[in-house]
Design a protein around this motif. Structure first.
Motif, short mmCIF file in Angstrom:
data_model
loop_
_atom_site.label_atom_id
_atom_site.label_comp_id
_atom_site.label_asym_id
_atom_site.label_seq_id
_atom_site.Cartn_x
_atom_site.Cartn_y
_atom_site.Cartn_z
N GLY A 80 45.24 29.21 38.14
CA GLY A 80 46.66 29.09 37.83
C GLY A 80 47.37 30.43 37.71
O GLY A 80 48.31 30.58 36.92
N LEU A 81 46.94 31.39 38.51
CA LEU A 81 47.46 32.75 38.41
C LEU A 81 48.60 33.06 39.37
O LEU A 81 49.18 34.16 39.30
CB LEU A 81 46.33 33.76 38.66
CG LEU A 81 45.25 33.85 37.58
CD1 LEU A 81 44.09 34.72 38.06
CD2 LEU A 81 45.83 34.41 36.29
N LEU A 82 48.96 32.14 40.24
CA LEU A 82 49.87 32.49 41.32
C LEU A 82 51.31 32.73 40.87
O LEU A 82 52.11 33.27 41.63
CB LEU A 82 49.82 31.41 42.41
CG LEU A 82 48.45 31.25 43.10
CD1 LEU A 82 48.53 30.23 44.22
CD2 LEU A 82 47.92 32.58 43.62
N ASP A 83 51.63 32.38 39.63
CA ASP A 83 52.94 32.74 39.09
C ASP A 83 52.94 34.14 38.49
O ASP A 83 54.00 34.71 38.21
CB ASP A 83 53.38 31.74 38.00
CG ASP A 83 53.74 30.38 38.59
OD1 ASP A 83 54.12 30.33 39.77
OD2 ASP A 83 53.62 29.38 37.86
N LEU A 84 51.75 34.69 38.30
CA LEU A 84 51.62 36.01 37.68
C LEU A 84 51.14 37.07 38.65
O LEU A 84 51.44 38.25 38.51
CB LEU A 84 50.62 35.92 36.50
CG LEU A 84 51.03 34.97 35.37
CD1 LEU A 84 49.83 34.63 34.51
CD2 LEU A 84 52.14 35.58 34.54
N VAL A 85 50.38 36.63 39.64
CA VAL A 85 49.82 37.53 40.65
C VAL A 85 50.20 36.99 42.02
O VAL A 85 49.92 35.83 42.32
CB VAL A 85 48.28 37.62 40.52
CG1 VAL A 85 47.72 38.50 41.62
CG2 VAL A 85 47.89 38.15 39.14
N LEU A 106 41.25 45.84 33.30
CA LEU A 106 40.16 45.63 34.25
C LEU A 106 39.19 46.80 34.26
O LEU A 106 37.97 46.61 34.34
CB LEU A 106 40.73 45.40 35.66
CG LEU A 106 41.51 44.10 35.86
CD1 LEU A 106 42.13 44.06 37.25
CD2 LEU A 106 40.62 42.88 35.64
N ASP A 107 39.72 48.01 34.16
CA ASP A 107 38.85 49.18 34.14
C ASP A 107 37.91 49.13 32.93
O ASP A 107 36.72 49.42 33.05
CB ASP A 107 39.70 50.45 34.10
CG ASP A 107 38.85 51.71 34.14
OD1 ASP A 107 38.15 51.93 35.14
OD2 ASP A 107 38.88 52.48 33.15
N ALA A 108 38.45 48.73 31.79
CA ALA A 108 37.62 48.63 30.59
C ALA A 108 36.56 47.54 30.73
O ALA A 108 35.50 47.62 30.08
CB ALA A 108 38.50 48.34 29.38
N ASP A 151 41.72 36.29 32.02
CA ASP A 151 41.55 36.62 30.60
C ASP A 151 42.67 37.55 30.13
O ASP A 151 43.18 37.41 29.00
CB ASP A 151 40.19 37.28 30.36
CG ASP A 151 39.04 36.28 30.41
OD1 ASP A 151 39.31 35.06 30.45
OD2 ASP A 151 37.88 36.72 30.44
N PHE A 152 43.03 38.49 30.98
CA PHE A 152 44.11 39.43 30.59
C PHE A 152 45.40 38.69 30.30
O PHE A 152 46.01 38.88 29.24
CB PHE A 152 44.34 40.44 31.73
CG PHE A 152 45.60 41.25 31.55
CD1 PHE A 152 45.64 42.31 30.66
CD2 PHE A 152 46.76 40.92 32.26
CE1 PHE A 152 46.81 43.06 30.49
CE2 PHE A 152 47.91 41.66 32.10
CZ PHE A 152 47.95 42.73 31.20
N SER A 164 45.22 36.43 27.20
CA SER A 164 45.21 37.14 25.93
C SER A 164 46.58 37.68 25.55
O SER A 164 46.80 38.11 24.41
CB SER A 164 44.21 38.30 25.98
OG SER A 164 44.66 39.31 26.88
N ARG A 165 47.52 37.63 26.49
CA ARG A 165 48.86 38.16 26.23
C ARG A 165 49.92 37.06 26.28
O ARG A 165 51.10 37.33 26.48
CB ARG A 165 49.18 39.28 27.23
CG ARG A 165 48.50 40.58 26.80
CD ARG A 165 48.17 41.46 27.99
NE ARG A 165 47.55 42.70 27.55
CZ ARG A 165 46.27 42.81 27.19
NH1 ARG A 165 45.50 41.74 27.19
NH2 ARG A 165 45.77 43.97 26.80
N GLY A 166 49.48 35.87 26.16
CA GLY A 166 50.41 34.75 26.08
C GLY A 166 51.08 34.43 27.37
O GLY A 166 52.14 33.86 27.39
#
Length: 382
Positions: A277-282, A312-314, A376-377, A380-382
């Motif tokens: 469900g990421l296509l609205d954000l990415v 992502l780097d972390a 997850d990112f 975690s940020r709503g």
């Protein structure tokens, strides 16, 4: 987080393992001859690449940057001559123009493909326009069929920057037209991370039709000489070496398969992001109708890009930003008078784009982890 658990943006060692024996045979063949500069290996590569691209000639040179410089030199740019190109690209695309005495004129890009806008190219034409230098960015060809005939009627050359797009094509006039076969010249890079990369530096100019132009570029790459020690003009030293040519000949045999594997990786990213469900954000990259994208990079547009990259780097996922500052805002081009707001799409992309790991050997489970971390990112940020 251990190094072994990190997901790289690209991994050349995995690719080398697949062709190691073939590469070793090719390198030893060259070492036995002790002929390292130009020669039979380079000539064979030039013939094979010309056949692959379906062009009349290709000319090997020392780098992708040199390919662009040689192409610009062959146009005999005069002070005041303008070359239209994109501000959303690698630096060499514009620096080759200035190094040869021309003036870069920027045209904005399409927000969906990231490629230079045909409409904006046509709006920037003036009586001083000598050439158009489109970049087939991230592995997708510009739709040059939209402007080719009009530019030709005006005597304006098209020099294709194909550094990221070897193997990409478009259907033009009912036939497959590969990158580097549509314009006056095409310029390729064989930097190790490219879809067709060597084990050092290397480049090539393709010349679809003009035999005289091909001979001119062959002369320009060896200090402007047509016969050793006899110079018709001042050229540069830009010779492809035989070891790199031998390596490229091996890797060319695998290029189509590797490009298809890149397309599978791209399709899997799309499916995984849709499932999460990421296509609205990415926003994933889009393949333009009538073309074949070869995904040199898999570049998405992401909300809160910088925060996402740090996250992502972390978590051990390596990503890159291509490109963080458009060329019209680079200090060295300030004399052109560019300012923030001139090219809003390029500036927007510079703030939003993120290149996810992309190479033929990327494992499905690694892609799943990349997409899970992205999910997850945002969770975690709503």
């Amino acid at each position: 987080m251990t190094d072994s658990s990190k997901i790289p943006s690209f991994d050349l060692t995995r690719n080398y393992a697949r062709v190691k024996e073939e590469i070793n045979v090719a390198v030893l063949r060259v070492l036995e001859t002790q002929h390292f500069i130009l020669g039979n290996e380079v000539e064979a590569l030039e013939r094979e690449l010309a056949a692959y691209l379906e062009v009349k000639n290709t000319v090997g040179c020392a780098s992708g940057t040199d390919a662009l410089v040689l192409a610009m030199m062959a146009l005999d740019l005069k002070p005041g001559d303008e070359v239209i190109t994109t501000p959303f690209t690698f630096f060499a695309t514009a620096s080759c123009i200035t190094r040869c005495g021309g003036k870069p004129v920027f045209a904005d890009v399409d927000p969906v493909t990231y490629n230079i806008s045909s409409e904006d190219i046509m709006a920037k034409l003036t009586p001083r326009t000598r050439a158009v230098l489109p970049v087939h960015l991230f592995g997708q060809m510009c739709p040059l069929e939209e402007i080719r005939d009009e530019l030709k009627s005006r005597g304006i050359a098209i020099v294709e920057d194909c550094a990221q797009a070897i193997g990409a094509h478009r259907m033009i006039d009912g036939r497959v037209a590969r990158s580097g076969s549509v314009g006056t010249m095409g310029c390729f890079s064989f930097f190790p991370t490219k879809n067709l990369g060597c084990y050092g530096d290397g480049g090539m100019v393709s010349i679809p039709k003009d035999e005289a132009l091909a001979q001119r570029i062959k002369s320009l790459r060896v200090h402007g000489a047509t016969t050793t020690y006899f110079h018709e003009e001042v050229g540069i030293n830009s010779r492809l070496d035989a070891l790199q040519a031998a390596i490229l000949r091996v890797r060319l045999r695998h290029l189509e398969g590797w490009n298809e594997e890149r397309r599978i990786v791209a399709e899997r990213y799309m499916l995984l992001m849709a499932e999460k469900g990421l296509l609205d954000l990415v926003t994933p990259p889009a393949e333009l109708a009538g073309g074949r994208h070869v995904y040199h990079q898999y570049v998405v547009r992401a909300k809160r890009r910088d925060e996402l990259q740090s996250f992502l780097d972390a978590r051990g996922v390596t990503t890159r930003v291509y490109y963080p500052l458009p060329l019209h805002l680079q200090h060295c081009f300030s004399y052109l008078g560019g300012k923030k707001g001139d090219f809003p799409v390029s500036e927007m992309l510079a703030d939003e784009v993120l290149a996810l790991p992309m190479f033929p050997e990327l494992l499905p489970e690694e892609q799943e982890r990349v997409v899970n971390e992205i999910a997850d990112f945002y969770a975690s940020r709503g």
